[in-house]
Design a protein around this motif. Structure first.
Motif: not given
Length: 287
Positions: A174-178, A190-192, A235-237, A265-275
């Motif tokens: 999908g397209k990254v919207i934010q 990122v929000d996809i 998130a937001h599934n 409708n979108m997926l909010h995706f995060e990566i966390r390194y050591q919190g």
């Protein structure tokens, strides 16, 4: 007195007694038995970024990972500062310290003095004048076999996670919207944009450590632990397809795109390194 009057009075003698019984029955029914109140309070959700105080009281449905995620702490530091075991078990009502910077390892044990300790002088032994003959031979005590302890049941251990992430992929098409923002109230991932029901896949190998909707602002949320340093969040599934403690492979379908706690409708995706949140674009392959 006529015979009719006598018969009438005989028939009415039980009326006062009946009135008294009815009065007693009414009194006993006016005080109902106490009813135990049921605990129907809903589980308190954790708003995104709301845990900024020094302590938090564990609620039903919380996990150490969800608390660490909502407070922006490293779950390992959170466990150490509260003296938790490696299984990271917490209980409702438990008060956790969120101030991970105050953790200090226990002080080493004091060294034992090497100075020799003076031994007391031995007491003189008085020998008998003549040997004493033993009249009877003492019977040897019976040897009782000690029961052998039963072997402990084998402990089911979780499969170890890799020390580092070997490969990252995009979790949805999908397209990254934010994009990502380092601002205090900025977007921490990122929000996809994608159509409802679009498959969401795991961005790397790992283990599901949270699956639910107790973190307000994320909707139906998955958190996957990839190593001791990295977590990813989805998130937001509209639907979750994996459970907590389940091992997942990179590219495995784990959820479906939805709009829970979102306006589209979108997926909010995060990566966390050591919190700490990091920009996922730095880890994902170029399209």
């Amino acid at each position: 007195m006529q015979v009719g009057d006598k018969i009438g009075r005989c028939r009415l003698w039980w009326l006062p007694l009946l009135a008294g019984l009815l009065q007693l029955t009414g009194c006993s029914s006016s005080a109902p038995a106490p009813v135990a109140a049921l605990d129907t309070a809903p589980v308190r959700s954790l708003p995104k970024g709301s845990l900024s105080g020094s302590h938090y009281v564990v609620q039903r449905g919380d996990t150490l990972y969800s608390i660490a995620f909502a407070s922006g702490r490293d779950f390992r530091a959170l466990a150490r500062s509260n003296g938790l075991d490696r299984d990271y078990t917490i209980y409702p009502g438990q008060r956790l310290s969120l101030n991970t910077s105050r953790y200090r390892p226990p002080a080493p044990a004091k060294a034992v003095s090497s100075k020799p300790v003076a031994k007391p002088a031995p007491k003189p032994v008085v020998k008998p004048a003549a040997p004493v003959a033993v009249a009877k031979t003492l019977a040897k005590p019976a040897v009782v076999a000690k029961p052998q302890p039963k072997p402990a049941a084998p402990v089911k251990r979780e499969a170890p996670l890799p020390s580092k992430v070997a490969k990252w992929i995009w979790p949805v098409s999908g397209k990254v919207i934010q994009g990502f923002s380092n601002a205090e109230q900025g977007n921490k991932g990122v929000d996809i944009a994608a159509a409802s029901g679009t498959p969401v896949v795991s961005a790397a190998d790992g283990r599901v450590v949270y699956a639910g909707s107790a973190l307000r602002g994320y909707g139906q949320l998955l958190i996957i632990k990839h190593s001791d340093d990295y977590l990813s969040a989805y998130a937001h599934n509209r639907k979750l397809l994996v459970k907590e403690q389940q091992q997942v492979k990179v590219g495995q379908k784990i959820a479906e795109v939805g709009n829970t706690d979102a306006d589209r409708n979108m997926l909010h995706f995060e990566i966390r390194y050591q919190g700490k949140s990091v920009d996922p674009i730095r880890y994902l392959p170029r399209r």
